[in-house]
Each structure stands twice: as C-alpha cells, then as structure tokens.
Design a protein around this motif. Structure first.
Motif, PDB file in Angstrom:
ATOM      1  N   PRO A 190      -1.325  -9.129 -38.668  1.00 29.75           N
ATOM      2  CA  PRO A 190      -1.998  -8.033 -37.965  1.00 29.75           C
ATOM      3  C   PRO A 190      -3.171  -7.443 -38.744  1.00 29.75           C
ATOM      4  CG  PRO A 190       0.209  -7.388 -38.666  1.00 29.75           C
ATOM      5  CD  PRO A 190       0.111  -8.845 -38.875  1.00 29.75           C
ATOM      6  N   THR A 191      -3.108  -7.498 -40.072  1.00 33.08           N
ATOM      7  CA  THR A 191      -4.238  -7.013 -40.870  1.00 33.08           C
ATOM      8  C   THR A 191      -5.509  -7.769 -40.534  1.00 33.08           C
ATOM      9  OG1 THR A 191      -2.945  -6.201 -42.752  1.00 33.08           O
ATOM     10  CG2 THR A 191      -5.181  -6.915 -43.213  1.00 33.08           C
ATOM     11  N   VAL A 192      -5.409  -9.078 -40.509  1.00 37.44           N
ATOM     12  CA  VAL A 192      -6.587  -9.908 -40.211  1.00 37.44           C
ATOM     13  C   VAL A 192      -7.036  -9.719 -38.769  1.00 37.44           C
ATOM     14  CG1 VAL A 192      -7.465 -12.271 -40.065  1.00 37.44           C
ATOM     15  CG2 VAL A 192      -5.983 -11.611 -41.971  1.00 37.44           C
ATOM     16  N   ILE A 193      -6.084  -9.769 -37.834  1.00 37.96           N
ATOM     17  CA  ILE A 193      -6.431  -9.674 -36.417  1.00 37.96           C
ATOM     18  C   ILE A 193      -7.084  -8.335 -36.099  1.00 37.96           C
ATOM     19  CG2 ILE A 193      -5.504  -9.615 -34.068  1.00 37.96           C
ATOM     20  CD1 ILE A 193      -3.328 -11.567 -34.983  1.00 37.96           C
ATOM     21  N   VAL A 194      -6.520  -7.255 -36.606  1.00 37.32           N
ATOM     22  CA  VAL A 194      -7.057  -5.923 -36.311  1.00 37.32           C
ATOM     23  C   VAL A 194      -8.472  -5.772 -36.865  1.00 37.32           C
ATOM     24  CG1 VAL A 194      -6.789  -3.468 -36.873  1.00 37.32           C
ATOM     25  CG2 VAL A 194      -4.831  -4.778 -36.054  1.00 37.32           C
ATOM     26  N   GLN A 195      -8.709  -6.267 -38.069  1.00 36.61           N
ATOM     27  CA  GLN A 195     -10.068  -6.204 -38.619  1.00 36.61           C
ATOM     28  C   GLN A 195     -11.047  -6.975 -37.733  1.00 36.61           C
ATOM     29  OE1 GLN A 195     -10.598  -6.443 -43.079  1.00 36.61           O
ATOM     30  NE2 GLN A 195      -8.395  -6.926 -43.008  1.00 36.61           N
ATOM     31  N   LEU A 196     -10.636  -8.156 -37.285  1.00 36.38           N
ATOM     32  CA  LEU A 196     -11.508  -8.981 -36.443  1.00 36.38           C
ATOM     33  C   LEU A 196     -11.753  -8.328 -35.086  1.00 36.38           C
ATOM     34  CD1 LEU A 196     -10.014 -12.480 -37.288  1.00 36.38           C
ATOM     35  CD2 LEU A 196     -12.380 -11.770 -37.710  1.00 36.38           C
ATOM     36  N   LEU A 197     -10.702  -7.824 -34.451  1.00 37.48           N
ATOM     37  CA  LEU A 197     -10.856  -7.208 -33.138  1.00 37.48           C
ATOM     38  C   LEU A 197     -11.662  -5.918 -33.200  1.00 37.48           C
ATOM     39  CD1 LEU A 197      -7.274  -7.699 -31.602  1.00 37.48           C
ATOM     40  CD2 LEU A 197      -9.354  -9.014 -31.119  1.00 37.48           C
ATOM     41  N   SER A 198     -11.697  -5.282 -34.365  1.00 37.99           N
ATOM     42  CA  SER A 198     -12.470  -4.049 -34.534  1.00 37.99           C
ATOM     43  C   SER A 198     -13.948  -4.323 -34.795  1.00 37.99           C
ATOM     44  CB  SER A 198     -11.882  -3.223 -35.683  1.00 37.99           C
ATOM     45  OG  SER A 198     -10.554  -2.852 -35.400  1.00 37.99           O
ATOM     46  N   GLU A 254      -7.990 -19.618 -39.577  1.00 34.08           N
ATOM     47  CA  GLU A 254      -7.580 -19.974 -38.217  1.00 34.08           C
ATOM     48  C   GLU A 254      -7.796 -18.798 -37.265  1.00 34.08           C
ATOM     49  OE1 GLU A 254      -6.021 -21.682 -34.805  1.00 34.08           O
ATOM     50  OE2 GLU A 254      -6.578 -22.683 -36.683  1.00 34.08           O
ATOM     51  N   LEU A 255      -7.466 -17.596 -37.712  1.00 34.61           N
ATOM     52  CA  LEU A 255      -7.658 -16.413 -36.878  1.00 34.61           C
ATOM     53  C   LEU A 255      -9.140 -16.101 -36.707  1.00 34.61           C
ATOM     54  CD1 LEU A 255      -4.767 -14.238 -38.340  1.00 34.61           C
ATOM     55  CD2 LEU A 255      -4.892 -15.169 -36.020  1.00 34.61           C
ATOM     56  N   ILE A 256      -9.904 -16.279 -37.767  1.00 31.08           N
ATOM     57  CA  ILE A 256     -11.352 -16.085 -37.674  1.00 31.08           C
ATOM     58  C   ILE A 256     -11.957 -17.047 -36.656  1.00 31.08           C
ATOM     59  CG2 ILE A 256     -13.523 -16.457 -38.943  1.00 31.08           C
ATOM     60  CD1 ILE A 256     -12.102 -15.223 -41.389  1.00 31.08           C
ATOM     61  N   ASN A 315      -3.388  -2.908 -27.825  1.00 29.61           N
ATOM     62  CA  ASN A 315      -2.842  -1.784 -28.587  1.00 29.61           C
ATOM     63  C   ASN A 315      -3.649  -1.485 -29.843  1.00 29.61           C
ATOM     64  OD1 ASN A 315       0.066  -1.146 -27.342  1.00 29.61           O
ATOM     65  ND2 ASN A 315      -0.280  -3.360 -27.255  1.00 29.61           N
ATOM     66  N   LEU A 316      -4.926  -1.794 -29.812  1.00 29.52           N
ATOM     67  CA  LEU A 316      -5.773  -1.654 -30.996  1.00 29.52           C
ATOM     68  C   LEU A 316      -5.864  -0.210 -31.478  1.00 29.52           C
ATOM     69  CD1 LEU A 316      -7.396  -3.484 -32.868  1.00 29.52           C
ATOM     70  CD2 LEU A 316      -9.409  -3.031 -31.459  1.00 29.52           C
ATOM     71  N   ASP A 317      -5.736   0.738 -30.535  1.00 25.60           N
ATOM     72  CA  ASP A 317      -5.843   2.150 -30.915  1.00 25.60           C
ATOM     73  C   ASP A 317      -4.677   2.625 -31.773  1.00 25.60           C
ATOM     74  OD1 ASP A 317      -4.082   1.844 -28.779  1.00 25.60           O
ATOM     75  OD2 ASP A 317      -4.524   3.802 -27.923  1.00 25.60           O
ATOM     76  N   ARG A 318      -3.613   1.835 -31.872  1.00 25.14           N
ATOM     77  CA  ARG A 318      -2.456   2.196 -32.702  1.00 25.14           C
ATOM     78  C   ARG A 318      -2.644   1.783 -34.169  1.00 25.14           C
ATOM     79  NH1 ARG A 318       2.309   3.386 -30.041  1.00 25.14           N
ATOM     80  NH2 ARG A 318       2.224   3.240 -27.766  1.00 25.14           N
ATOM     81  N   TYR A 319      -3.706   1.061 -34.454  1.00 27.48           N
ATOM     82  CA  TYR A 319      -3.892   0.486 -35.788  1.00 27.48           C
ATOM     83  C   TYR A 319      -5.160   1.039 -36.437  1.00 27.48           C
ATOM     84  CZ  TYR A 319      -0.233  -2.834 -34.556  1.00 27.48           C
ATOM     85  OH  TYR A 319       0.966  -3.401 -34.195  1.00 27.48           O
ATOM     86  N   LYS A 320      -5.145   1.097 -37.777  1.00 24.43           N
ATOM     87  CA  LYS A 320      -6.286   1.584 -38.547  1.00 24.43           C
ATOM     88  C   LYS A 320      -6.885   0.402 -39.308  1.00 24.43           C
ATOM     89  CE  LYS A 320      -4.210   6.158 -39.186  1.00 24.43           C
ATOM     90  NZ  LYS A 320      -2.926   5.863 -38.527  1.00 24.43           N
ATOM     91  N   ALA A 321      -7.984  -0.121 -38.813  1.00 23.57           N
ATOM     92  CA  ALA A 321      -8.573  -1.329 -39.385  1.00 23.57           C
ATOM     93  C   ALA A 321      -9.339  -1.053 -40.668  1.00 23.57           C
ATOM     94  CB  ALA A 321      -9.498  -1.990 -38.367  1.00 23.57           C
ATOM     95  N   ASP A 322      -9.800   0.181 -40.863  1.00 25.39           N
ATOM     96  CA  ASP A 322     -10.734   0.473 -41.947  1.00 25.39           C
ATOM     97  C   ASP A 322     -10.067   0.942 -43.231  1.00 25.39           C
ATOM     98  OD1 ASP A 322      -9.887   2.740 -40.693  1.00 25.39           O
ATOM     99  OD2 ASP A 322     -11.791   3.812 -40.896  1.00 25.39           O
ATOM    100  N   ILE A 323      -8.725   0.897 -43.288  1.00 24.60           N
ATOM    101  CA  ILE A 323      -8.050   1.293 -44.507  1.00 24.60           C
ATOM    102  C   ILE A 323      -7.079   0.192 -44.941  1.00 24.60           C
ATOM    103  CG2 ILE A 323      -8.190   3.740 -43.909  1.00 24.60           C
ATOM    104  CD1 ILE A 323      -5.156   3.630 -43.331  1.00 24.60           C
TER     105      ILE A 323
END
Length: 326
Positions: A190-198, A254-256, A315-323
C-alpha cells in the motif's frame, strides 16, 4: 463452530476473517480496541446488514478481565490482536511486550480456565529472521531481528508451553507477508500504491533487495479457517505461505509499470532498517498446511495486486501518501 471470537477484528486480516466467517453463516464476536471515539476500525466500513450480524466487544487485549469476559461462551478463538509495525517497535518496545506477549498470555489463561475448544494464535514469518535455508519450514530456527519479532517469538513459545503443560488446544498460525484491501500504509504494497495513485513520481522506499513471500488476504483468511477445521493441526505451528518470493525492488517496479511508468524509485534513508535488523529473505514452505488441510491459494500475485489497487483507488482519502507511516 458455535461462536468464534476474533481478537484484532478491527484490523486488516481480522476484519476479512470476520467478514468471511459471517458469510459462511458462523456467529462472530469481534474484539475491537476500545477508544473514546467509538471507532471499530475497518468494521466501520462494513454495510449495515453485515455489521448487524457481528457482536462487537470493545476492550483492550492487555486487560485480562476484559479478555476473559470476551471469551466467555465462545468455542473458537482466533487471536490476531497485536502491535505489528517493525519501525515503531524500535523506539516503543515496552508496548510490544505488553500487547503481544502479555496479551497472548491473557488469551491463553482465559482459554484454560474457560475450557475453550480451540485457540489459534497468530504468529508471523518475521520470527524466522533472514532465511538460513529455503523454503522455510516450521523447523527453521527463530531469530529476533527486531523487538517486534522478539515479542512474537515470546508469544509463540507461551502458546506452545500451554499446549505442552496444560493440554490447551492451541495452534500457532504463521502467515507470511499478507497484503490486500484494508492493509495500512505502513506495509510496502500500500505504501507504493498510495504514492503512485497520489501522483507522486518519486516513490520513497527503504532497501530494495530483500525478498518476501506475499499472500493475498483472502488466501491467508482461508488458511486460518481451514486450520481451525482440522483436529490434526492442534499443538502445531503452521505456515501460511505462497512458496514464491519477489524482491521489494521488483515488486515496486511491477506496481510502477501498472500505475505510472514515468515514476521512479528513490531511497529514503529513514525507511532503512538497521543492517542486522533487516530480514533479507523470506520464502516459506506451505507443505505442512497442504498436508493437513484442503487449503490451496486462489490468488496469484498479479490478481491480488489488481484487487488491492482497485480498493486503494476507492479509499485513497484514508491514506497519507506524503509521510512515512510507521
């Protein structure tokens, strides 16, 4: 089963286990962490008709009185409540001892006094440390490479002692790296995915060379259920593993490739674990699980990642990509 108690039901794997047992027509009591906000974790996201089928018990796994009350009149206990983040265990190890070791002791003591029919204690592949041989079977030596893994080793050995000393019907269930919808951002996928989706194009990670044995959450949940159904599993430690490995760097790429091929990976120093603490290779054996149960993994890594990406988009709003999520 008459009624199952799931400790940690408000968390990632626990919420999926609760959901699956309800779908199978089982009665479920969900032990969630008490807080003044009345927050039930991921159970709060369940549709009303599903949530109405679950009996909620808010408490603290560190409190023996609450644990005993929660375990009254249940025949199976799936004990998943734990502190799990490795980086957080570096500076708050006391909380891991209280939650993971003493919390497990509370469950075992109550089960012994109440005559609970089955207790499944959740372990982790981190107890093995860096693989000394592969695939890692249940006879592999243990090595505490972080305070987190050390407390899980302690909890496992307590569970073993209650089986050997008192005949408690305990099974130690040892999932390798589980991923999927509802996993927190402290985990790598989820760390990688959330950063990418953000929209981030520089994806921050720690070491890229370690390998992991990833299992989609539905396969892990089915492993728990199949182990609970079998009397042959009592007194044993059992891996839930895909018996496949992939490096963190290859996984991230792969996620990228799937989400934003223009992104690139950069090393974030604060995400690097101490050299002797990093587990460099995990590849588990699922031979024992297959021999004792009907378990078979249903999801490939590609399929599981697709489901996870779809969930995080919604559900991207539940995650903090920048920390850096510990």
């Amino acid at each position: 089963m008459k009624k199952a108690l799931i400790t940690g039901a408000d968390g990632f794997i626990g919420s999926h286990l609760a959901e699956q047992l309800i779908k199978e027509g089982k009665k479920v009591r969900a032990f969630v962490y008490y807080n003044s906000f009345g927050n039930w974790g991921w159970l709060d996201t369940f549709p009303k008709e599903l949530l109405d089928e679950i009996e909620i018990f808010a408490g603290d796994i560190r409190d023996p009185n609450g644990v005993r009350t929660a375990m009254n009149e249940v025949d199976k206990v799936f004990h998943l409540a734990a502190l799990i983040a490795i980086p957080f265990s570096y500076h708050s190890p006391d909380s891991y001892v209280d939650t993971n070791i003493k919390g497990t002791l509370n469950v075992l003591q109550a089960a012994r006094d109440l005559g609970t029919e089955r207790i499944l204690v959740t372990s982790t592949s981190e107890v093995y440390g860096t693989a000394q041989y592969v695939p890692i079977d249940e006879k592999h030596p243990f090595q505490g490479q972080s305070p987190y893994s050390a407390t899980k080793i302690g909890a496992d050995r307590l569970a073993e002692s209650f089986y050997r000393s008192f005949g408690a019907p305990v099974t130690i269930v040892r999932p390798f790296n589980t991923y999927g919808p509802r996993q927190s951002a402290r985990a790598v996928i989820p760390t990688v995915i959330v950063q990418l989706l953000s929209g981030m194009t520089e994806i921050k990670l720690g070491s890229l060379t370690p390998t992991r044995d990833f299992n989609y959450v539905q396969d892990t949940v089915q492993g728990f259920i199949d182990i609970a159904r079998s009397e042959k599993t009592i007194g044993l430690e059992i891996n839930i593993a895909s018996q496949q490995e992939i490096s963190i760097g290859r996984l991230a790429q792969e996620l990228i490739d799937q989400i934003n091929p223009a992104a690139r990976i950069i090393c974030d120093e604060q995400r690097l674990r101490p050299e002797k603490s990093e587990v460099n290779r995990l590849l588990g054996s699922n031979k024992l699980l297959r021999e004792l149960t009907m378990w078979e993994p249903k999801y490939s890594l590609k399929e599981g990642l697709k489901e996870t990406i779809a969930f995080l988009k919604e559900n991207l709003d539940r995650y903090k990509a920048d920390i850096y999520n510990l």
